[in-house]
Design an enzyme around this catalytic site. Structure first.
Site, PDB file in Angstrom:
ATOM      1  N   PRO A   5       0.795  -1.229   0.000  1.00  0.00           N
ATOM      2  CA  PRO A   5       0.000   0.000   0.000  1.00  0.00           C
ATOM      3  C   PRO A   5       0.826   1.278   0.000  1.00  0.00           C
ATOM      4  O   PRO A   5       1.707   1.456   0.826  1.00  0.00           O
ATOM      5  CB  PRO A   5      -0.819  -0.125   1.287  1.00  0.00           C
ATOM      6  CG  PRO A   5      -0.083  -1.079   2.152  1.00  0.00           C
ATOM      7  CD  PRO A   5       0.666  -1.987   1.235  1.00  0.00           C
ATOM      8  N   GLU A   6       0.568   2.113  -0.976  1.00  0.00           N
ATOM      9  CA  GLU A   6       1.109   3.471  -1.016  1.00  0.00           C
ATOM     10  C   GLU A   6      -0.082   4.424  -1.023  1.00  0.00           C
ATOM     11  O   GLU A   6      -1.204   3.988  -0.805  1.00  0.00           O
ATOM     12  CB  GLU A   6       1.994   3.657  -2.265  1.00  0.00           C
ATOM     13  CG  GLU A   6       3.147   2.664  -2.325  1.00  0.00           C
ATOM     14  CD  GLU A   6       4.012   2.802  -3.583  1.00  0.00           C
ATOM     15  OE1 GLU A   6       4.121   3.900  -4.122  1.00  0.00           O
ATOM     16  OE2 GLU A   6       4.579   1.780  -4.013  1.00  0.00           O
TER      17      GLU A   6
END
Length: 278
Positions: A5-6
């Site tokens: 996740p970014e």
DNA sequence: CCCTGCCTGCTG
DNA sequence: CAGCAGGCAGGG
């Protein structure tokens, strides 16, 4: 494809989870892995949180925050494999579920994390957050101040590569290994370029592509609550739209040249040697 | 500046 | 069964 996740994924998680928990009280907490709570102790964390209603959820960089009605806040970072799910209590528990918040509508907010790098912090009302690292973050990449002038002023004299600079959360917060490659591809800048060598035109393109790519991939990630639940929060739907990350040895989507994989600052990096000349 | 540790699961 | 995946803290 499993991706970490970014910013676009954190936005997706927030948009799915927040409507399901907003206004509900945390009636109890099950802590299966106390070490996941970094601050304060797990006992103090539970003591401070139980009985509180959740008033809102927000994102800062790659951090998520649960704002509680008594003005304290729970901060969490999913790191690589962390996942949040809202489920009825009778649903089977995901493997590696470390914390469960029992909510006042009978459902549960569950935190699972295979590699156990994710962390929780509780910051009480008025308390200074010297723990989570959130105070050290730089500008939000979607903010207007994050422009070419800012990037050049912060990175322009650095000898390290522009890719490593983009991963520096203390300057721009929310970009990780995947989107740094995607942004540099669109900006036509080789990831291995020393930051100090970028031209004014390149700083301009970079500043434009940062929000453009992050918003694009956030949009591509849109998912309904039901779909998110069915896929257990593991299906980031923007992965088919990645142009270079995960596509080493394949043709460049722009020019057809074979995409190259290298290691920059210990991170796997993919770029087009023709479109992104060194 | 670079390196290691933290973790598990998947790949060759 | 070694190697790799990668965010971030901490140390040399």
């Amino acid at each position: 494809m499993i991706i970490m996740p970014e910013l676009p994924e954190i936005e997706t998680i927030k948009s799915v989870i927040e409507p399901q928990i907003k206004g509900l009280a945390i009636e109890n907490i099950t802590v299966n892995r106390p070490e996941v709570i970094a601050q304060p102790t797990d006992a103090e964390f539970c003591e401070a949180v139980i009985g509180q209603a959740i008033s809102a959820m927000s994102r800062r960089g790659k951090f998520l925050m649960l704002h509680l009605k008594n003005k304290s806040r729970i901060i969490l970072h999913l790191r690589m494999t962390g996942c949040l799910l809202v489920m009825p209590s009778h649903y089977p528990m995901e493997k590696h579920t470390h914390i469960v918040f029992h909510l006042s509508n009978g459902k549960e907010l569950r935190f699972s994390d295979t590699r156990r790098f994710g962390r929780f912090w509780l910051i009480r009302n008025g308390e200074e957050d010297t723990y989570s690292g959130i105070e050290k973050l730089g500008l939000e990449p979607l903010s207007a101040e994050c422009d070419a002038k800012y990037l050049q002023s912060r990175f322009g004299k650095r000898k390290k590569t522009i890719k490593q600079c983009l991963l520096d959360q203390s300057v721009v917060a929310g970009i990780g290994n995947i989107y740094s490659d995607e942004i540099l591809f669109r900006a036509k800048i080789c990831p291995a370029r020393p930051a100090g060598s970028l031209t004014a035109e390149e700083w301009k393109r970079l500043a434009e592509m940062i929000p453009e790519r992050l918003l694009y991939f956030t949009t591509k990630n849109h998912i309904t609550t039901e779909e998110y639940l069915e896929t257990r929060g593991q299906d980031y739907r923007n992965t088919p739209f990645l142009q270079v990350y995960g596509h080493a040895d394949e043709p460049c989507p722009h020019c057809g040249e074979t995409l190259v994989r290298t290691v920059i600052g210990g991170r796997s990096s993919v770029y087009c040697p023709n479109c992104q000349k060194g």
